[in-house]
Scaffold this active site. Structure first.
Site, PDB file in Angstrom:
ATOM      1  N   ARG A 225      50.042  26.992  35.570  1.00 41.23           N
ATOM      2  CA  ARG A 225      49.061  27.555  36.504  1.00 41.23           C
ATOM      3  C   ARG A 225      49.003  26.753  37.808  1.00 41.23           C
ATOM      4  O   ARG A 225      48.780  27.309  38.883  1.00 41.23           O
ATOM      5  CB  ARG A 225      47.673  27.566  35.863  1.00 41.23           C
ATOM      6  CG  ARG A 225      47.541  28.522  34.694  1.00 41.23           C
ATOM      7  CD  ARG A 225      46.093  28.572  34.209  1.00 41.23           C
ATOM      8  NE  ARG A 225      45.987  29.204  32.916  1.00 41.23           N
ATOM      9  CZ  ARG A 225      45.975  30.522  32.709  1.00 41.23           C
ATOM     10  NH1 ARG A 225      46.068  31.343  33.731  1.00 41.23           N
ATOM     11  NH2 ARG A 225      45.856  31.003  31.482  1.00 41.23           N
TER      12      ARG A 225
ATOM     13  N   ASN B 229      34.159  33.706  44.179  1.00 42.38           N
ATOM     14  CA  ASN B 229      34.591  34.753  43.255  1.00 42.38           C
ATOM     15  C   ASN B 229      33.505  35.824  43.185  1.00 42.38           C
ATOM     16  O   ASN B 229      32.330  35.532  43.399  1.00 42.38           O
ATOM     17  CB  ASN B 229      34.826  34.151  41.863  1.00 42.38           C
ATOM     18  CG  ASN B 229      35.333  35.179  40.871  1.00 42.38           C
ATOM     19  OD1 ASN B 229      36.213  35.985  41.184  1.00 42.38           O
ATOM     20  ND2 ASN B 229      34.785  35.171  39.664  1.00 42.38           N
TER      21      ASN B 229
ATOM     22  N   SER C 233      39.315  47.113  46.188  1.00 44.42           N
ATOM     23  CA  SER C 233      38.193  47.685  46.944  1.00 44.42           C
ATOM     24  C   SER C 233      37.322  46.601  47.565  1.00 44.42           C
ATOM     25  O   SER C 233      36.774  46.794  48.658  1.00 44.42           O
ATOM     26  CB  SER C 233      37.359  48.615  46.059  1.00 44.42           C
ATOM     27  OG  SER C 233      36.669  47.892  45.068  1.00 44.42           O
TER      28      SER C 233
ATOM     29  N   HIS D 236      32.011  38.655  40.481  1.00 43.56           N
ATOM     30  CA  HIS D 236      32.055  38.948  39.042  1.00 43.56           C
ATOM     31  C   HIS D 236      31.059  40.066  38.724  1.00 43.56           C
ATOM     32  O   HIS D 236      29.927  40.041  39.211  1.00 43.56           O
ATOM     33  CB  HIS D 236      31.706  37.683  38.252  1.00 43.56           C
ATOM     34  CG  HIS D 236      31.786  37.865  36.770  1.00 43.56           C
ATOM     35  ND1 HIS D 236      32.986  37.914  36.093  1.00 43.56           N
ATOM     36  CD2 HIS D 236      30.815  38.043  35.838  1.00 43.56           C
ATOM     37  CE1 HIS D 236      32.755  38.103  34.812  1.00 43.56           C
ATOM     38  NE2 HIS D 236      31.450  38.180  34.628  1.00 43.56           N
TER      39      HIS D 236
HETATM   40  C1  GRF Z   1      35.489  43.704  40.511  1.00 41.71           C
HETATM   41  O1  GRF Z   1      34.706  44.447  39.653  1.00 41.71           O
HETATM   42  C2  GRF Z   1      35.173  42.255  40.428  1.00 41.71           C
HETATM   43  O2  GRF Z   1      33.865  42.006  40.070  1.00 41.71           O
HETATM   44  C3  GRF Z   1      36.102  41.767  39.338  1.00 41.71           C
HETATM   45  O3  GRF Z   1      37.273  42.522  39.508  1.00 41.71           O
HETATM   46  C4  GRF Z   1      36.952  43.755  40.111  1.00 41.71           C
HETATM   47  C5  GRF Z   1      37.851  43.951  41.288  1.00 41.71           C
HETATM   48  O4  GRF Z   1      37.742  45.235  41.832  1.00 41.71           O
HETATM   49  N1  GRF Z   1      36.320  40.336  39.445  1.00 41.71           N
HETATM   50  P1  GRF Z   1      38.567  45.617  43.128  1.00 41.71           P
HETATM   51  O5  GRF Z   1      40.031  45.321  42.838  1.00 41.71           O
HETATM   52  O6  GRF Z   1      38.060  44.792  44.273  1.00 41.71           O
HETATM   53  O7  GRF Z   1      38.334  47.076  43.353  1.00 41.71           O
END
Ligand code: GRF
Length: 231
Positions: free
Chosen positions: A92, A134, A40, A136
């Site tokens: 990795r 990133n 999303s 989070h």
């Molecule tokens: C989000 O909640 C983000 O904060 C975390 O992973 C989730 C990803 O959601 N790192 P989506 O796949 O973008 O819907």
């Protein structure tokens, strides 16, 4: 830019930094996105680019799970998508080198980890210095790592949220670009709170890209722009 939040409405987030009055100045940004799940946030970036609220293009998505929602979204949105099977890279660093190869082939300026469920190494971080972001689902530095929403509920906080930040080798510890806070409501479950946080993620991630674009790429444009002495 998003409209200013109404801080008196408990259902609405408060976002830092507060939205700027005018457009940010930066050249168009080419984005690479990494995702493992639903996607999303990836779609929010694509939509912001296409609606003109973010001066950027999503040129490449990389997923590490063949059946993830992000891959379906890329097909629907017409964004080139590459599947890299992390199981083929026991170290990795090897996976990161493959990511770099793909992003370089797409000439991306910035890379966004939008729900990437693998730990990245200094190999990728050094390839995109201060250009790897990133998202989070917590108000960092609180609740780093896995299940940040569950951690927030277990701690009994009344304010949760999300953070867009630069990536460093230490997980969820890089410099913060944008945060949005949301209230934890009576009876919230992990799912209901996560859903409210995600609405805000979709707002702050494009803003973080714009801020970084203005900070990094604007500076590059200024230093390599036309020589004023040449008229
Ligand atoms: C989000 O909640 C983000 O904060 C975390 O992973 C989730 C990803 O959601 N790192 P989506 O796949 O973008 O819907």
């Amino acid at each position: 830019m998003p409209a200013s939040p109404d801080a008196s409405d408990p259902g609405v987030s408060v976002q830092w930094p507060l939205p700027q009055p005018g457009p940010l100045e930066y050249p168009p940004v080419r984005l690479g996105v990494m995702a493992s799940g639903n996607g999303s946030n990836f779609e929010a970036l694509v939509r912001a680019c296409r609606q003109g609220t973010l001066r950027a293009s999503v040129d490449c998505l990389v997923v590490n799970r063949a059946g993830c929602g992000a891959r379906d979204r890329a097909a629907r949105l017409g964004v080139p998508c590459h599947w890299v099977d992390h199981r083929l890279h026991p170290e990795r660093e090897g996976l990161d080198r493959e990511l770099i190869r793909l992003f370089r082939a797409s000439c991306v300026d910035l890379v966004v980890m939008a729900g990437w469920m693998r730990i990245v190494t200094p190999v990728l971080i050094a390839a995109y210095p201060d250009r790897l972001l990133n998202i989070h689902p917590s108000l960092l530095p609180s609740f780093r790592g896995m299940d940040a929403v569950g951690q927030a509920l277990a701690a009994g906080v009344t304010l949760a949220g999300c953070t867009a930040h630069l990536v460093r080798a230490e997980v969820d510890a890089g410099p913060i670009l944008v945060q949005a806070a949301v209230p934890v409501l009576e009876g919230d479950s992990r799912e209901s709170l996560a859903a409210r946080i995600q609405v805000q993620e979709h707002r702050i991630l494009p803003l973080a890209v714009a801020l970084l674009g203005a900070r990094l790429l604007g500076a590059r444009l200024r230093t390599s722009g036309p020589d004023p002495a040449q008229g």
